[in-house]
Structures are given as C-alpha cells and as structure tokens.
Design a protein around this motif. Sequence first.
Motif, PDB file in Angstrom:
ATOM      1  N   TYR A 171      -4.288  10.760  -0.279  1.00 19.85           N
ATOM      2  CA  TYR A 171      -4.517   9.820  -1.344  1.00 19.85           C
ATOM      3  C   TYR A 171      -3.879   8.347  -1.104  1.00 19.85           C
ATOM      4  CZ  TYR A 171      -4.278   7.470  -5.862  1.00 19.85           C
ATOM      5  OH  TYR A 171      -4.454   6.731  -7.086  1.00 19.85           O
ATOM      6  N   TYR A 172      -4.685   7.430  -1.252  1.00 19.52           N
ATOM      7  CA  TYR A 172      -4.297   5.957  -1.013  1.00 19.52           C
ATOM      8  C   TYR A 172      -4.480   5.179  -2.169  1.00 19.52           C
ATOM      9  CZ  TYR A 172      -5.085   1.240   0.676  1.00 19.52           C
ATOM     10  OH  TYR A 172      -4.926  -0.119   0.647  1.00 19.52           O
ATOM     11  N   LYS A 173      -3.521   4.127  -2.450  1.00 23.60           N
ATOM     12  CA  LYS A 173      -3.754   3.081  -3.672  1.00 23.60           C
ATOM     13  C   LYS A 173      -2.879   1.940  -3.098  1.00 23.60           C
ATOM     14  CE  LYS A 173      -4.136   2.324  -7.876  1.00 23.60           C
ATOM     15  NZ  LYS A 173      -5.279   2.489  -8.678  1.00 23.60           N
ATOM     16  N   GLN A 174      -3.576   0.984  -3.221  1.00 21.39           N
ATOM     17  CA  GLN A 174      -3.116  -0.395  -3.114  1.00 21.39           C
ATOM     18  C   GLN A 174      -2.450  -0.924  -4.457  1.00 21.39           C
ATOM     19  OE1 GLN A 174      -5.394  -3.304  -1.000  1.00 21.39           O
ATOM     20  NE2 GLN A 174      -4.372  -4.955  -2.350  1.00 21.39           N
ATOM     21  N   LEU A 175      -1.005  -1.086  -4.056  1.00 23.12           N
ATOM     22  CA  LEU A 175      -0.109  -0.992  -5.406  1.00 23.12           C
ATOM     23  C   LEU A 175      -0.009  -2.832  -6.025  1.00 23.12           C
ATOM     24  CD1 LEU A 175       2.669   1.213  -4.643  1.00 23.12           C
ATOM     25  CD2 LEU A 175       0.458   1.694  -5.893  1.00 23.12           C
ATOM     26  N   ARG A 202      -7.777  -4.399  -5.162  1.00 23.94           N
ATOM     27  CA  ARG A 202      -6.887  -3.262  -4.886  1.00 23.94           C
ATOM     28  C   ARG A 202      -7.751  -2.138  -4.530  1.00 23.94           C
ATOM     29  NH1 ARG A 202      -1.905  -3.231  -8.780  1.00 23.94           N
ATOM     30  NH2 ARG A 202      -1.213  -5.486  -9.058  1.00 23.94           N
ATOM     31  N   GLN A 212      -8.496   1.997  -3.471  1.00 26.83           N
ATOM     32  CA  GLN A 212      -7.870   3.412  -3.419  1.00 26.83           C
ATOM     33  C   GLN A 212      -8.991   4.393  -2.978  1.00 26.83           C
ATOM     34  OE1 GLN A 212      -7.600   3.967  -7.652  1.00 26.83           O
ATOM     35  NE2 GLN A 212      -9.405   5.448  -7.516  1.00 26.83           N
ATOM     36  N   GLU A 222       0.673  -1.192  -0.145  1.00 28.98           N
ATOM     37  CA  GLU A 222       0.078   0.118  -0.167  1.00 28.98           C
ATOM     38  C   GLU A 222       0.671   1.192  -0.042  1.00 28.98           C
ATOM     39  OE1 GLU A 222      -3.184  -0.864   3.209  1.00 28.98           O
ATOM     40  OE2 GLU A 222      -1.663  -1.916   3.670  1.00 28.98           O
ATOM     41  N   ARG A 252     -12.599   3.140  -4.127  1.00 28.50           N
ATOM     42  CA  ARG A 252     -12.722   1.937  -5.042  1.00 28.50           C
ATOM     43  C   ARG A 252     -12.299   0.648  -3.899  1.00 28.50           C
ATOM     44  NH1 ARG A 252     -14.848   5.094  -7.447  1.00 28.50           N
ATOM     45  NH2 ARG A 252     -14.749   5.562  -9.714  1.00 28.50           N
ATOM     46  N   ALA A 292      -9.418   8.980  -2.181  1.00 32.04           N
ATOM     47  CA  ALA A 292      -8.769  10.357  -1.865  1.00 32.04           C
ATOM     48  C   ALA A 292      -9.654  11.135  -1.179  1.00 32.04           C
ATOM     49  CB  ALA A 292      -8.742  11.174  -3.388  1.00 32.04           C
TER      50      ALA A 292
END
Length: 315
Positions: free
Chosen positions: A243-247, A269, A271, A220, A299, A273
């Motif tokens: 902002y968050y994003k699972q990679l 995954r 995400q 993450e 998401r 904001a």
Amino acid sequence: MRKSGAFTVTCVALSFMASIGTADAGEGGGSNLMLGGTTFQTPVFPETGFYYSNYINYYHASRLNDGDGNNVVPDLSLNAVVDYNQFVYVTPFELGDMKFAVGAVVPLATVRQDAGGVTSRETGLADILIQPLIVGWEQGNFHVAFVQGVFLPTGQYDPNSQVNIGRNTWAYQPQLSLGYIDPQGWEATATLSYVTNSKNKDAMISLLNPTGADYRSGNELGIDFAVGYNFTPNFEIGLTGYYYKQLSDDKISDPASNQALQDFANGLRGQVAAIGIGARYLTSFGEFYAHVDREFAARNRTQGTSAWIRWNIAF
C-alpha cells in the motif's frame, strides 16, 4: 562459500519519472519507493559476513489515473525492467540482542514509455541507495529490523526528457520491518517505509510546471506485507502486497504553477494498493524468491502489474 539464509532488510527502489502531457504523484510520477521490494523473511538477520542479493523487477502499466481514479492516458504503455544489486556486510558488533550491518543498493534500469504515438526509452544507472545503519533484533520467532537509507542523485536525468530513471534529488528513508516467522509454520511480515524528498532545482518541464521552477515532491509512506506458510524451513508460499500513500502535497516554487497544482490537481497526492502471490525456496546455491502483485485503487499515478525475482547468497 556458506549458505545464505534469509536476509532482505531493505526496501530497494526504482526512481523513474515520466512526462506524458500530464502528471501524477511526485514530480513526473517518480518515487524513490519501489513497492513490493520486501516480502518474506525481511527482518531476519543472518550471521556475520558479506551478502549479495540480486533483484529483478518487471513493471507494466497501461493506466495513468487521476485523483478520481479515471484513466487519463488511454493509449499508455509503460514498461520498466530494473536490476538491483544489493551489497550488505553484517558486522560482528552486537549491543545486547541487537545486531548491526551496513549496505548499499546499485540499480540498473531500462524504461520504455509509449503514449500519444510517441515512444521514449532510457537505460542506465538509477539512484543509488546507501544504508549506513541497519539494526536487527530477534526474540524467538519475532524479528525486527530498522534501516536508515539515503538515496543519492546518481541516476540519468534530463529535465527536457520524456522519461528519466533518476530524480535529481536526495531522499531520506527510515524503514521498519516487523515479522513473526515460524520456520515450520506461519509467517506474517510487514515493512513500513517513509520517504522525504529534497528540492529538485532543475525540475522537469510539464503542463503544471512550464517554467521548470524548483519542485519538491511530497512525503511518502509505503507498506509492504507478506503472509505465508513454511511447508518446510526451505519452502514457503503465500500472499504478498503493498500500500502506498503520499502524505503531503507536491510544491512548486513558482507561485502561479504551485497554485495551479493545488487548485486543479489537489497537490498530486498519490496512492495505490496491490495484492499478489509469492514463494520462497532455499537451496545450497542461495535463496530464491518470486512474486507477482496486481495494483488497484490508484490515484494520481500509474496502475499496473509488478513481478519480482530475487536471489540471495552469502560469501
């Protein structure tokens, strides 16, 4: 007792997990990233000594979005209140312009979930964060801080529970904070956090993992930011957000469950904001922060509102 000054060189974390007949980013929707935990003045190092910070976070969500942003639990109400207690010692050791510190964060959480006519609630100790290495550097109005953190599986956890406030895993979090801070003008600060998760060998039972096979949540990335104006060295107001994003994909050791995870949920995954507003005020009793962030574009995770109050003091 001396005046605290600004000092928030950590991203604190809540690791609650919810099981509501579906799933979202990370196992049961959990994450060791508590977004919005770092805002104004984050990379500023104070003088040598002991420091205590108390963070209170309230999070409310009424949406759980799928990978297309559609709400999949219309009657969801999720509420979490977390009391983070951070202890930091800034050492007298310096290497050139670099300063060094160590720290720990002890979180106490209460989580309530209402969905499908069922109410679930848990209260207790969440996963403790230890910080064996904190490094700070500054040059004029430019500040940099690096923190290496390790999350311990100390939080309450039951694989059959509807709500967990612990993740039953170890997690590793390097973090970098960068900031330009004019004490009588503008500030722009950003904090980047990257989390890798160990395998949960006593995983939660869910629709995608009905046998409770070993589960590893994906890696993450979280970015907190703040842009503010210091009307005086003691008072600041501005915009906050994250902002968050699972990679990488979540993975399940059971082949059939893992295939279903990839085919029907795209690896879960997540995400999200958020944008909000906040303020900072320094007094002789310590330094106070408050901000509220509203999430959007979620998401594979919940979407809601997060409010923070924080107090720092030096001893």
